[in-house]
Write a protein that holds these residues in place. Structure first.
Motif, mmCIF file in Angstrom:
data_model
loop_
_atom_site.group_PDB
_atom_site.id
_atom_site.type_symbol
_atom_site.label_atom_id
_atom_site.label_comp_id
_atom_site.label_asym_id
_atom_site.label_seq_id
_atom_site.Cartn_x
_atom_site.Cartn_y
_atom_site.Cartn_z
ATOM 1 N N MET A 62 -35.055 33.990 40.862
ATOM 2 C CA MET A 62 -35.092 34.932 39.750
ATOM 3 C C MET A 62 -33.921 34.644 38.805
ATOM 4 N N GLU A 63 -34.220 34.602 37.530
ATOM 5 C CA GLU A 63 -33.199 34.323 36.528
ATOM 6 C C GLU A 63 -32.295 35.540 36.341
ATOM 7 N N GLU A 64 -30.992 35.282 36.233
ATOM 8 C CA GLU A 64 -30.041 36.360 36.055
ATOM 9 C C GLU A 64 -30.104 36.890 34.628
ATOM 10 N N ARG A 65 -30.108 38.190 34.498
ATOM 11 C CA ARG A 65 -30.152 38.822 33.174
ATOM 12 C C ARG A 65 -28.769 38.804 32.543
ATOM 13 N N PRO A 66 -28.680 38.507 31.236
ATOM 14 C CA PRO A 66 -27.379 38.555 30.554
ATOM 15 C C PRO A 66 -26.802 39.977 30.600
ATOM 16 N N ILE A 67 -25.518 40.064 30.880
ATOM 17 C CA ILE A 67 -24.855 41.368 30.964
ATOM 18 C C ILE A 67 -24.349 41.751 29.574
ATOM 19 N N ILE A 68 -24.758 42.929 29.122
ATOM 20 C CA ILE A 68 -24.352 43.454 27.822
ATOM 21 C C ILE A 68 -23.449 44.660 28.067
ATOM 22 N N LEU A 69 -22.228 44.602 27.571
ATOM 23 C CA LEU A 69 -21.279 45.700 27.708
ATOM 24 C C LEU A 69 -21.566 46.723 26.607
ATOM 25 N N VAL A 70 -21.874 47.948 27.025
ATOM 26 C CA VAL A 70 -22.256 49.004 26.082
ATOM 27 C C VAL A 70 -21.261 50.156 26.178
ATOM 28 N N VAL A 71 -20.692 50.533 25.024
ATOM 29 C CA VAL A 71 -19.761 51.663 24.954
ATOM 30 C C VAL A 71 -20.458 52.799 24.219
ATOM 31 N N GLU A 72 -20.707 53.876 24.938
ATOM 32 C CA GLU A 72 -21.381 55.052 24.363
ATOM 33 C C GLU A 72 -20.932 56.272 25.141
ATOM 34 N N ASP A 93 -19.419 38.099 33.273
ATOM 35 C CA ASP A 93 -19.664 37.285 32.084
ATOM 36 C C ASP A 93 -20.446 38.129 31.075
ATOM 37 N N TYR A 94 -19.715 38.962 30.351
ATOM 38 C CA TYR A 94 -20.362 39.804 29.345
ATOM 39 C C TYR A 94 -20.799 38.920 28.193
ATOM 40 N N ARG A 95 -22.065 39.038 27.799
ATOM 41 C CA ARG A 95 -22.625 38.175 26.774
ATOM 42 C C ARG A 95 -22.581 38.795 25.386
ATOM 43 N N ALA A 96 -22.410 40.134 25.310
ATOM 44 C CA ALA A 96 -22.327 40.826 24.021
ATOM 45 C C ALA A 96 -21.683 42.189 24.241
ATOM 46 N N LEU A 97 -21.184 42.743 23.138
ATOM 47 C CA LEU A 97 -20.607 44.086 23.138
ATOM 48 C C LEU A 97 -21.407 44.939 22.168
ATOM 49 N N VAL A 98 -21.920 46.046 22.673
ATOM 50 C CA VAL A 98 -22.588 47.046 21.849
ATOM 51 C C VAL A 98 -21.687 48.267 21.903
ATOM 52 N N SER A 129 -30.558 40.228 20.852
ATOM 53 C CA SER A 129 -31.305 38.999 21.148
ATOM 54 C C SER A 129 -31.046 37.923 20.111
ATOM 55 N N GLN A 130 -31.114 38.308 18.850
ATOM 56 C CA GLN A 130 -30.929 37.317 17.792
ATOM 57 C C GLN A 130 -29.515 36.743 17.809
ATOM 58 N N LEU A 131 -28.531 37.580 18.016
ATOM 59 C CA LEU A 131 -27.151 37.090 18.080
ATOM 60 C C LEU A 131 -26.945 36.150 19.267
ATOM 61 N N LEU A 132 -27.578 36.455 20.387
ATOM 62 C CA LEU A 132 -27.419 35.611 21.579
ATOM 63 C C LEU A 132 -28.189 34.303 21.474
ATOM 64 N N ILE A 133 -29.395 34.373 20.958
ATOM 65 C CA ILE A 133 -30.256 33.186 20.932
ATOM 66 C C ILE A 133 -29.878 32.226 19.811
#
Length: 131
Positions: free
Chosen positions: A1-11, A50-55, A118-122
């Protein structure tokens, strides 16, 4: 199974946290939810994931504001995609936001958030601005 990218979300809002968590999970990501900008920067500094993006929701509360947290995040990970969410601070984004970031003005469709990440990552490019 492919690992899902981890997105750090601050809310801080629990209801919005749940909505964002569900949308990011359905979009193929693994959201890591935190409630403060300081906590997000601490996690990034730890290097434990390995956080791939910050929201990040733009809010003035806490010991560190969201603008400052995103700048610190970029010092830690210079290519980290940043997506800001806001209900009222969008006018500050041109002067306070980090370069090549995206701003989503609340209310927005959750699909817009997933698309922006998605667009920023891809492609590494910024999707069209949301008014």
């Amino acid at each position: 199974m492919e690992e899902r990218p981890i997105i750090l979300v601050v809310e801080v809002d629990e209801t919005i946290q749940e909505l964002v968590r569900d949308a990011m999970t359905e979009g193929g990501y693994q959201p890591a939810m935190v409630t403060s900008a300081h906590e997000a920067v601490t996690l990034l500094q730890s290097g434990q994931a390995d956080y791939r993006a910050l929201v990040i929701d733009i809010y003035p509360g806490g010991s560190m504001n969201s603008w400052e947290a995103a700048r610190k995040a970029r010092k830690i990970a210079p290519d980290l995609p940043v997506v800001y969410m806001t209900a009222g601070a969008g006018n500050e984004w041109p002067s306070e936001g980090v370069p090549s970031s995206v701003l989503l003005q609340k209310p927005f469709a959750l699909a817009q958030l997933v698309t922006a990440v998605s667009q920023l990552l891809i492609t590494g490019s910024t999707p069209p601005r949301t008014p």
